[in-house]
Design a protein around this motif. Sequence first.
Motif, PDB file in Angstrom:
ATOM      1  N   SER A 109       0.831  -1.203   0.000  1.00  0.00           N
ATOM      2  CA  SER A 109       0.000   0.000   0.000  1.00  0.00           C
ATOM      3  C   SER A 109       0.868   1.257   0.000  1.00  0.00           C
ATOM      4  CB  SER A 109      -0.898  -0.002   1.237  1.00  0.00           C
ATOM      5  OG  SER A 109      -1.668   1.158   1.268  1.00  0.00           O
ATOM      6  N   GLY A 110       0.556   2.176  -0.892  1.00  0.00           N
ATOM      7  CA  GLY A 110       1.319   3.413  -0.993  1.00  0.00           C
ATOM      8  C   GLY A 110       2.503   3.314  -1.943  1.00  0.00           C
ATOM      9  N   LYS A 111       2.845   2.097  -2.384  1.00  0.00           N
ATOM     10  CA  LYS A 111       3.970   1.903  -3.297  1.00  0.00           C
ATOM     11  C   LYS A 111       3.556   0.969  -4.432  1.00  0.00           C
ATOM     12  CE  LYS A 111       7.533   2.386   0.224  1.00  0.00           C
ATOM     13  NZ  LYS A 111       8.614   1.704   0.921  1.00  0.00           N
ATOM     14  N   TYR A 112       2.349   1.161  -4.941  1.00  0.00           N
ATOM     15  CA  TYR A 112       1.845   0.296  -5.996  1.00  0.00           C
ATOM     16  C   TYR A 112       2.684   0.449  -7.259  1.00  0.00           C
ATOM     17  CZ  TYR A 112      -2.202  -0.073  -2.953  1.00  0.00           C
ATOM     18  OH  TYR A 112      -3.018  -0.284  -1.897  1.00  0.00           O
ATOM     19  N   LYS A 113       2.903  -0.656  -7.970  1.00  0.00           N
ATOM     20  CA  LYS A 113       3.731  -0.631  -9.168  1.00  0.00           C
ATOM     21  C   LYS A 113       2.936  -0.346 -10.439  1.00  0.00           C
ATOM     22  CE  LYS A 113       7.465  -3.576  -7.619  1.00  0.00           C
ATOM     23  NZ  LYS A 113       8.306  -4.715  -7.928  1.00  0.00           N
ATOM     24  N   TYR A 114       1.639  -0.646 -10.428  1.00  0.00           N
ATOM     25  CA  TYR A 114       0.839  -0.513 -11.636  1.00  0.00           C
ATOM     26  C   TYR A 114      -0.467   0.216 -11.342  1.00  0.00           C
ATOM     27  CZ  TYR A 114       3.853  -4.274 -13.337  1.00  0.00           C
ATOM     28  OH  TYR A 114       4.938  -5.036 -13.697  1.00  0.00           O
ATOM     29  N   LEU A 115      -1.009   0.854 -12.384  1.00  0.00           N
ATOM     30  CA  LEU A 115      -2.379   1.350 -12.300  1.00  0.00           C
ATOM     31  C   LEU A 115      -3.164   0.703 -13.431  1.00  0.00           C
ATOM     32  CD1 LEU A 115      -3.099   3.643 -14.672  1.00  0.00           C
ATOM     33  CD2 LEU A 115      -1.814   5.099 -13.176  1.00  0.00           C
ATOM     34  N   VAL A 159       5.298   9.471  10.072  1.00  0.00           N
ATOM     35  CA  VAL A 159       5.974   9.111  11.308  1.00  0.00           C
ATOM     36  C   VAL A 159       6.248   7.609  11.293  1.00  0.00           C
ATOM     37  CG1 VAL A 159       5.853   9.149  13.824  1.00  0.00           C
ATOM     38  CG2 VAL A 159       4.739  10.944  12.512  1.00  0.00           C
ATOM     39  N   CYS A 160       7.509   7.237  11.439  1.00  0.00           N
ATOM     40  CA  CYS A 160       7.890   5.826  11.438  1.00  0.00           C
ATOM     41  C   CYS A 160       7.340   5.135  12.687  1.00  0.00           C
ATOM     42  CB  CYS A 160       9.406   5.686  11.392  1.00  0.00           C
ATOM     43  SG  CYS A 160       9.960   3.966  11.411  1.00  0.00           S
ATOM     44  N   GLN A 161       6.743   3.979  12.487  1.00  0.00           N
ATOM     45  CA  GLN A 161       6.161   3.220  13.591  1.00  0.00           C
ATOM     46  C   GLN A 161       6.763   1.820  13.694  1.00  0.00           C
ATOM     47  OE1 GLN A 161       3.420   4.576  15.866  1.00  0.00           O
ATOM     48  NE2 GLN A 161       4.890   6.056  15.089  1.00  0.00           N
ATOM     49  N   LYS A 162       8.017   1.657  13.266  1.00  0.00           N
ATOM     50  CA  LYS A 162       8.704   0.380  13.381  1.00  0.00           C
ATOM     51  C   LYS A 162       9.460   0.338  14.708  1.00  0.00           C
ATOM     52  CE  LYS A 162       8.578  -2.414  10.330  1.00  0.00           C
ATOM     53  NZ  LYS A 162       7.698  -3.539  10.258  1.00  0.00           N
ATOM     54  N   GLY A 163       9.926  -0.844  15.066  1.00  0.00           N
ATOM     55  CA  GLY A 163      10.525  -1.098  16.376  1.00  0.00           C
ATOM     56  C   GLY A 163      11.583  -0.115  16.823  1.00  0.00           C
ATOM     57  N   GLY A 164      12.589   0.157  15.988  1.00  0.00           N
ATOM     58  CA  GLY A 164      13.686   1.040  16.387  1.00  0.00           C
ATOM     59  C   GLY A 164      13.221   2.436  16.736  1.00  0.00           C
ATOM     60  N   GLU A 220       0.515  10.094   8.600  1.00  0.00           N
ATOM     61  CA  GLU A 220       0.632   8.715   8.143  1.00  0.00           C
ATOM     62  C   GLU A 220       1.605   7.962   9.028  1.00  0.00           C
ATOM     63  OE1 GLU A 220       1.823   8.624   4.054  1.00  0.00           O
ATOM     64  OE2 GLU A 220       0.151   9.877   3.414  1.00  0.00           O
ATOM     65  N   HIS A 221       1.219   6.756   9.403  1.00  0.00           N
ATOM     66  CA  HIS A 221       2.116   5.869  10.142  1.00  0.00           C
ATOM     67  C   HIS A 221       2.833   5.045   9.091  1.00  0.00           C
ATOM     68  CE1 HIS A 221      -0.627   6.041  13.940  1.00  0.00           C
ATOM     69  NE2 HIS A 221      -0.526   7.194  13.333  1.00  0.00           N
ATOM     70  N   THR A 222       4.152   5.161   9.030  1.00  0.00           N
ATOM     71  CA  THR A 222       4.906   4.485   7.982  1.00  0.00           C
ATOM     72  C   THR A 222       5.701   3.317   8.542  1.00  0.00           C
ATOM     73  OG1 THR A 222       6.909   5.820   8.217  1.00  0.00           O
ATOM     74  CG2 THR A 222       5.177   6.676   6.767  1.00  0.00           C
ATOM     75  N   SER A 223       6.198   2.514   7.619  1.00  0.00           N
ATOM     76  CA  SER A 223       7.144   1.479   8.003  1.00  0.00           C
ATOM     77  C   SER A 223       8.524   2.141   8.039  1.00  0.00           C
ATOM     78  CB  SER A 223       7.089   0.316   7.018  1.00  0.00           C
ATOM     79  OG  SER A 223       7.355   0.778   5.722  1.00  0.00           O
ATOM     80  N   CYS A 224       9.564   1.362   8.104  1.00  0.00           N
ATOM     81  CA  CYS A 224      10.921   1.891   8.264  1.00  0.00           C
ATOM     82  C   CYS A 224      11.269   2.882   7.152  1.00  0.00           C
ATOM     83  CB  CYS A 224      11.925   0.745   8.273  1.00  0.00           C
ATOM     84  SG  CYS A 224      13.598   1.304   8.641  1.00  0.00           S
ATOM     85  N   GLN A 225      11.809   4.029   7.548  1.00  0.00           N
ATOM     86  CA  GLN A 225      12.214   5.064   6.598  1.00  0.00           C
ATOM     87  C   GLN A 225      13.706   4.981   6.282  1.00  0.00           C
ATOM     88  OE1 GLN A 225      10.890   8.855   8.155  1.00  0.00           O
ATOM     89  NE2 GLN A 225       8.749   8.217   8.168  1.00  0.00           N
ATOM     90  N   LYS A 226      14.361   3.943   6.762  1.00  0.00           N
ATOM     91  CA  LYS A 226      15.783   3.675   6.482  1.00  0.00           C
ATOM     92  C   LYS A 226      16.717   4.771   7.003  1.00  0.00           C
ATOM     93  CE  LYS A 226      14.598   0.131   3.844  1.00  0.00           C
ATOM     94  NZ  LYS A 226      14.020  -0.937   4.561  1.00  0.00           N
ATOM     95  N   PRO A 273      13.766   8.876  16.702  1.00  0.00           N
ATOM     96  CA  PRO A 273      12.573   8.544  15.934  1.00  0.00           C
ATOM     97  C   PRO A 273      12.458   9.429  14.686  1.00  0.00           C
ATOM     98  CG  PRO A 273      11.936   9.871  17.808  1.00  0.00           C
ATOM     99  CD  PRO A 273      13.421   9.624  17.917  1.00  0.00           C
ATOM    100  N   ASN A 274      11.986   8.837  13.599  1.00  0.00           N
ATOM    101  CA  ASN A 274      11.926   9.538  12.319  1.00  0.00           C
ATOM    102  C   ASN A 274      10.544  10.083  12.017  1.00  0.00           C
ATOM    103  OD1 ASN A 274      14.616   9.332  11.121  1.00  0.00           O
ATOM    104  ND2 ASN A 274      14.265   7.145  11.378  1.00  0.00           N
ATOM    105  N   CYS A 275      10.543  11.336  11.561  1.00  0.00           N
ATOM    106  CA  CYS A 275       9.319  12.042  11.215  1.00  0.00           C
ATOM    107  C   CYS A 275       9.647  12.949  10.034  1.00  0.00           C
ATOM    108  CB  CYS A 275       8.873  12.865  12.421  1.00  0.00           C
ATOM    109  SG  CYS A 275       7.480  13.918  12.107  1.00  0.00           S
ATOM    110  N   VAL A 276       8.810  12.896   8.982  1.00  0.00           N
ATOM    111  CA  VAL A 276       9.037  13.707   7.788  1.00  0.00           C
ATOM    112  C   VAL A 276       7.788  14.540   7.529  1.00  0.00           C
ATOM    113  CG1 VAL A 276       9.483  13.668   5.313  1.00  0.00           C
ATOM    114  CG2 VAL A 276      10.579  11.978   6.788  1.00  0.00           C
ATOM    115  N   LEU A 277       7.974  15.841   7.350  1.00  0.00           N
ATOM    116  CA  LEU A 277       6.888  16.740   6.977  1.00  0.00           C
ATOM    117  C   LEU A 277       7.030  17.041   5.496  1.00  0.00           C
ATOM    118  CD1 LEU A 277       4.591  18.829   7.453  1.00  0.00           C
ATOM    119  CD2 LEU A 277       6.369  20.457   8.084  1.00  0.00           C
TER     120      LEU A 277
END
Length: 180
Positions: free
Chosen positions: A25-31, A105-110, A139-145, A151-155
Amino acid sequence: MSDKYLTLSELNLEGKLLGFVGGESGKYKYLQLSIPSGNVEIKLSKDLRRSLSSSLVPGQQIRVCGYSKLDSRTSEIKIKAYQVTPVDGCQNQGLSPQTKPRIMVCQKGGCLKRGGKGLLSELEKTLCDRGLLDKVTIEHTSCQKCCGSAPNCVLQLGKKKYKNIHPEAIASLLESHLTE
């Protein structure tokens, strides 16, 4: 040695968006696009994948600019998009629709272990106090690398991205952006 794909031509397709497929979700390859001659599946370039799934809705009329390639082994034609724009019945087609600012906002373990939950609640409280909570998408995201700066947060304001800033600074940036 020859290339597997032969570029045929550039193309512009207009039709009704049926939906997105492939990937998470959010990274679909095709439409999937419905055009008068049938339904086609169009691969999205990487930079389009994230932005389109949040800005387009199924049933919407869109225009796709891309190119077609022929698989020399299977004789199958593939289409890849480099631009997708909504088609409006209005005359102001030159103006792009204003999208809501996004806070990811990243919501993964680290990130959670390093204060991600507290960051999210402080952010929501700050935005609520200033009356900005309904004017932004959180948006609650997975790892932002970027685990080293957790903690990671992107506006994201339009095409600009601000990384790892304090909730008060986010609220101030939002206020100045929304009053422009």
